[in-house]
Scaffold this active site. Structure first.
Site, PDB file in Angstrom:
ATOM      1  N   GLU A 261       7.583  13.084  -8.961  1.00 45.05           N
ATOM      2  CA  GLU A 261       7.166  12.764 -10.139  1.00 45.05           C
ATOM      3  C   GLU A 261       5.780  12.091 -10.118  1.00 45.05           C
ATOM      4  O   GLU A 261       5.610  11.087 -10.007  1.00 45.05           O
ATOM      5  CB  GLU A 261       8.184  12.045 -10.966  1.00 45.05           C
ATOM      6  CG  GLU A 261       9.547  12.262 -11.181  1.00 45.05           C
ATOM      7  CD  GLU A 261       9.819  13.293 -12.184  1.00 45.05           C
ATOM      8  OE1 GLU A 261       8.931  13.505 -12.985  1.00 45.05           O
ATOM      9  OE2 GLU A 261      10.864  13.887 -12.034  1.00 45.05           O
ATOM     10  N   CYS A 295       2.763   7.857 -17.457  1.00 47.01           N
ATOM     11  CA  CYS A 295       2.396   9.146 -16.766  1.00 47.01           C
ATOM     12  C   CYS A 295       2.520   9.990 -17.995  1.00 47.01           C
ATOM     13  O   CYS A 295       1.602  11.201 -17.847  1.00 47.01           O
ATOM     14  CB  CYS A 295       3.404   9.377 -15.872  1.00 47.01           C
ATOM     15  SG  CYS A 295       5.104   9.394 -16.172  1.00 47.01           S
TER      16      CYS A 295
HETATM   17  P1  NAP Z   1       1.047   5.099  -6.230  1.00 52.51           P
HETATM   18  O1  NAP Z   1      -0.065   4.107  -5.871  1.00 52.51           O
HETATM   19  O2  NAP Z   1       1.204   6.468  -5.916  1.00 52.51           O
HETATM   20  O3  NAP Z   1       2.241   3.947  -5.658  1.00 52.51           O
HETATM   21  C1  NAP Z   1       3.560   4.622  -6.123  1.00 52.51           C
HETATM   22  C2  NAP Z   1       4.424   4.067  -4.821  1.00 52.51           C
HETATM   23  O4  NAP Z   1       4.137   4.496  -3.602  1.00 52.51           O
HETATM   24  C3  NAP Z   1       4.511   2.542  -4.648  1.00 52.51           C
HETATM   25  O5  NAP Z   1       5.816   1.932  -4.491  1.00 52.51           O
HETATM   26  C4  NAP Z   1       3.492   2.353  -3.768  1.00 52.51           C
HETATM   27  O6  NAP Z   1       3.703   1.258  -2.962  1.00 52.51           O
HETATM   28  C5  NAP Z   1       3.780   3.510  -2.689  1.00 52.51           C
HETATM   29  N1  NAP Z   1       2.908   3.822  -1.883  1.00 52.51           N
HETATM   30  C6  NAP Z   1       1.332   3.955  -1.954  1.00 52.51           C
HETATM   31  N2  NAP Z   1       0.949   4.521  -0.646  1.00 52.51           N
HETATM   32  C7  NAP Z   1       1.950   4.725   0.100  1.00 52.51           C
HETATM   33  C8  NAP Z   1       2.101   5.338   1.432  1.00 52.51           C
HETATM   34  N3  NAP Z   1       1.156   5.561   2.187  1.00 52.51           N
HETATM   35  N4  NAP Z   1       3.458   5.489   1.931  1.00 52.51           N
HETATM   36  C9  NAP Z   1       4.461   5.125   1.072  1.00 52.51           C
HETATM   37  N5  NAP Z   1       4.522   4.552  -0.089  1.00 52.51           N
HETATM   38  C10 NAP Z   1       3.253   4.399  -0.676  1.00 52.51           C
HETATM   39  O7  NAP Z   1       1.019   5.077  -7.813  1.00 52.51           O
HETATM   40  P2  NAP Z   1       1.037   3.713  -8.934  1.00 52.51           P
HETATM   41  O8  NAP Z   1      -0.420   3.448  -9.093  1.00 52.51           O
HETATM   42  O9  NAP Z   1       2.098   2.734  -8.367  1.00 52.51           O
HETATM   43  O10 NAP Z   1       1.843   4.449 -10.258  1.00 52.51           O
HETATM   44  C11 NAP Z   1       0.842   4.987 -10.938  1.00 52.51           C
HETATM   45  C12 NAP Z   1       0.858   6.652 -10.955  1.00 52.51           C
HETATM   46  O11 NAP Z   1       2.379   7.007 -11.092  1.00 52.51           O
HETATM   47  C13 NAP Z   1       0.273   7.636 -11.972  1.00 52.51           C
HETATM   48  O12 NAP Z   1      -0.333   8.389 -11.456  1.00 52.51           O
HETATM   49  C14 NAP Z   1       1.331   7.817 -12.884  1.00 52.51           C
HETATM   50  O13 NAP Z   1       1.028   9.076 -13.609  1.00 52.51           O
HETATM   51  C15 NAP Z   1       2.432   8.108 -11.827  1.00 52.51           C
HETATM   52  N6  NAP Z   1       3.701   8.063 -12.612  1.00 52.51           N
HETATM   53  C16 NAP Z   1       4.285   9.513 -12.607  1.00 52.51           C
HETATM   54  C17 NAP Z   1       5.727   9.448 -13.426  1.00 52.51           C
HETATM   55  C18 NAP Z   1       6.410  10.694 -13.326  1.00 52.51           C
HETATM   56  O14 NAP Z   1       7.806  10.336 -14.028  1.00 52.51           O
HETATM   57  N7  NAP Z   1       5.653  11.684 -13.251  1.00 52.51           N
HETATM   58  C19 NAP Z   1       6.157   8.081 -13.746  1.00 52.51           C
HETATM   59  C20 NAP Z   1       5.542   7.115 -13.709  1.00 52.51           C
HETATM   60  C21 NAP Z   1       4.262   7.070 -13.131  1.00 52.51           C
HETATM   61  P3  NAP Z   1       2.655  -0.148  -3.206  1.00 52.51           P
HETATM   62  O15 NAP Z   1       2.681  -0.408  -4.870  1.00 52.51           O
HETATM   63  O16 NAP Z   1       3.436  -1.221  -2.769  1.00 52.51           O
HETATM   64  O17 NAP Z   1       1.312  -0.095  -2.682  1.00 52.51           O
END
Ligand code: NAP
Length: 493
Positions: A261, A295
């Site tokens: 997602e 998102c």
């Molecule tokens: P993110 O930076 O991709 O982080 C998401 C998760 O992945 C967090 O738990 C993060 O951990 C973890 N993560 C980061 N790097 C990683 C790696 N190398 N290996 C494993 N895990 C890793 O995204 P975000 O900034 O938290 O969230 C915002 C994004 O999510 C936006 O693009 C939004 O559109 C999207 N989103 C999509 C939906 C949907 O249903 N389509 C819903 C909500 C949000 P840490 O935070 O601990 O670094």
């Protein structure tokens, strides 16, 4: 700095330890701890052990052990556990909202709304789990019967973001448990306490030890182990497209089932024949919920010539009345953004648009004393064009950019001019146009005369760079099941 967690009716829901195999572990192999801060004022809320690969392996082992027994329980039993979890979430809605609001920043009533929304998935999948049936298929020969059974995939890795710290977990964990799977969850480092409180309530609801493991800390190390370990059979990730693509690549060697997602860039189209009141209310709900950090937020607002000026005037009035402040303060509609980088991105998008000719129509002043590195005031811009950063990137903040268009074909072309395809919205009272446009928009979800498409009974998810698979609805549980075709042959008549 001394930690000051939120004041709770049930203080045992604030847990400074991770959950592995039915134990609260207050130290990690690294020997280190990381801090979680209130995004509204920078105050330290608490510290947790910094987990890495070794702790994650322990969590996977615990989940694998628990899976052996959990998969054999009846669907009815699993539904009862989930129903109790749902009841406990609602019983503790105020405490859960305080935890969520403290670490994420959204206003308390909105946080309570997220807890109810998160709980709705638990209830829905408690019910859906009882409806997982197999099916039989007419066989090619008279001596054969073919039956297809649905089996749980096994241990699932669930990686979730900070913007919906409760709902993004239950939307994955509830169908996993209902299907008979066990999980290792990695919440965001910014919002782990909500996940830990949910795990405590699941335990009180009767979920056996080892079914719901939670590790937090070193994201690349945890993610590396979760994606490389052969016992993990599925990854469900919600977050950015960049990290989603990285994790998908990491899952390739062990051929895991993957659901993603990811990010969006939702168009919100207002046609001349729209109901103006409805469209303004829709854009306020879609754009400014969670301070624009969702998102499915309207990221590009496309307004037709004939209604443009009236729409902008009404929207500016609505934007100017928002109260900005700390999430725990009464009456606040817009809380802080998650961190200084998020505030800087809004400013960057704003400046880029102004430099390229956009007009600033409204910007609520930040109340005295609020730090612009933590808070971002709602902004309304007109004259936005496709060459500006806001057209191609998720702003993830309370900035509403208005694009102007002349006819339906132009609106559809503009709306689809993005590699993302999560949600789209449009407002029109013309029945014929409504069907045409709904079918022409390239996205997993379309809101017609509504700015909200997230409900537990409908499939949620995107196409193109917005992801793979669906959560919620009937489809949500299928992500945690594998069909097994059983062929009975040589039957004597
Ligand atoms: P993110 O930076 O991709 O982080 C998401 C998760 O992945 C967090 O738990 C993060 O951990 C973890 N993560 C980061 N790097 C990683 C790696 N190398 N290996 C494993 N895990 C890793 O995204 P975000 O900034 O938290 O969230 C915002 C994004 O999510 C936006 O693009 C939004 O559109 C999207 N989103 C999509 C939906 C949907 O249903 N389509 C819903 C909500 C949000 P840490 O935070 O601990 O670094």
């Amino acid at each position: 700095m001394a930690a000051s967690p939120p004041v709770l009716n049930d203080p045992s829901l604030w847990i400074n330890a991770v959950r592995i195999g039915g134990h609260w572990r207050d130290s990690a192999a690294s020997g280190e701890r990381f801090g979680v801060h209130d995004p509204g004022n920078g105050q330290l809320l608490g510290t947790l052990p910094t987990c890495g690969a070794a702790d994650t392996r322990d969590a996977i082992d615990a989940a694998q052990l628990a899976f052996k027994a959990w998969r054999k329980t009846t669907a009815e039993h699993r539904a009862q556990v989930l129903e109790r979890w749902y009841d406990l979430m609602l019983e503790h809605v105020d405490d859960l909202a305080r935890i969520l609001s403290a670490e994420q920043g959204k206003p308390l009533p909105e946080a309570a709304g997220e807890i109810r929304y998160a709980a709705s998935f638990v209830k829905w999948f408690a019910e859906q789990g009882k409806r997982v049936g197999g099916y039989s298929i007419p066989a090619p020969t008279a001596d054969r019967r073919i039956f297809v059974a649905k089996e749980p995939v096994g241990v699932c890795a669930l990686i979730t973001p900070w913007n919906f710290p409760a709902a993004m977990i239950t939307r994955k964990a509830a169908p996993a448990f209902a299907a008979g799977c066990t999980v290792v969850i990695k919440p965001s480092e910014f919002t782990p306490y909500t996940a830990l409180a949910l795990a405590e309530l699941a335990t009180r609801a009767g979920l056996p030890d080892g079914c719901m493991n939670i590790v937090a800390g070193d994201a690349p190390a945890i993610g590396g182990e979760l994606t490389a370990h052969a016992d993990v059979r599925k990854l469900s990730f919600t977050g950015s497209t960049r990290v989603g693509a990285l994790l998908m690549r990491q899952c390739a060697d062990t051929i895991k089932k993957v659901s993603l997602e990811l990010g969006g860039n939702a168009p919100f189209i207002v046609f001349d024949d729209a109901d103006l009141d409805l469209a303004v209310a829709g854009v306020i709900a879609s754009k400014y919920r969670n301070a624009g950090q969702t998102c499915v937020c309207a990221n590009r607002i496309l307004v037709q010539d004939g209604i443009h000026d009236a729409f902008v005037a009404r929207l500016a009035e609505a934007v100017n009345v928002f109260i900005i402040g700390h999430g725990a303060q009464d009456g606040v509609g817009i809380g802080p953004l998650i961190n200084a980088d998020a505030c800087a991105k809004v400013e960057r998008h704003l400046q880029d648009a102004l430099d390229k000719g956009a007009t600033l129509v409204a910007r609520t002043p930040l109340p005295d004393g609020l730090d612009p590195q933590r808070y971002s005031a709602p902004v309304l811009l007109t004259g936005v064009t496709a060459d500006m950063q806001v057209a191609s990137e998720e702003t993830f903040g309370p900035l509403a950019p208005i694009f102007r268009f002349t006819d339906e074909a132009e609106a559809i072309a503009l709306a689809n001019d993005t590699p993302f395809g999560l949600a789209s919205y449009f407002y029109s009272d013309n029945l014929h146009r409504a069907w045409r446009v709904a079918e022409a928009l390239e996205s997993g979800m379309v809101g017609v005369n509504t700015g909200s498409v997230a409900v537990e009974m409908a499939p949620f998810g995107g196409i193109k760079l917005s992801g793979l698979g669906r959560e919620g609805g009937e489809a949500g549980i299928e992500e945690y099941l594998e069909p097994k075709a059983i062929h009975f042959a040589g039957l004597k008549s």
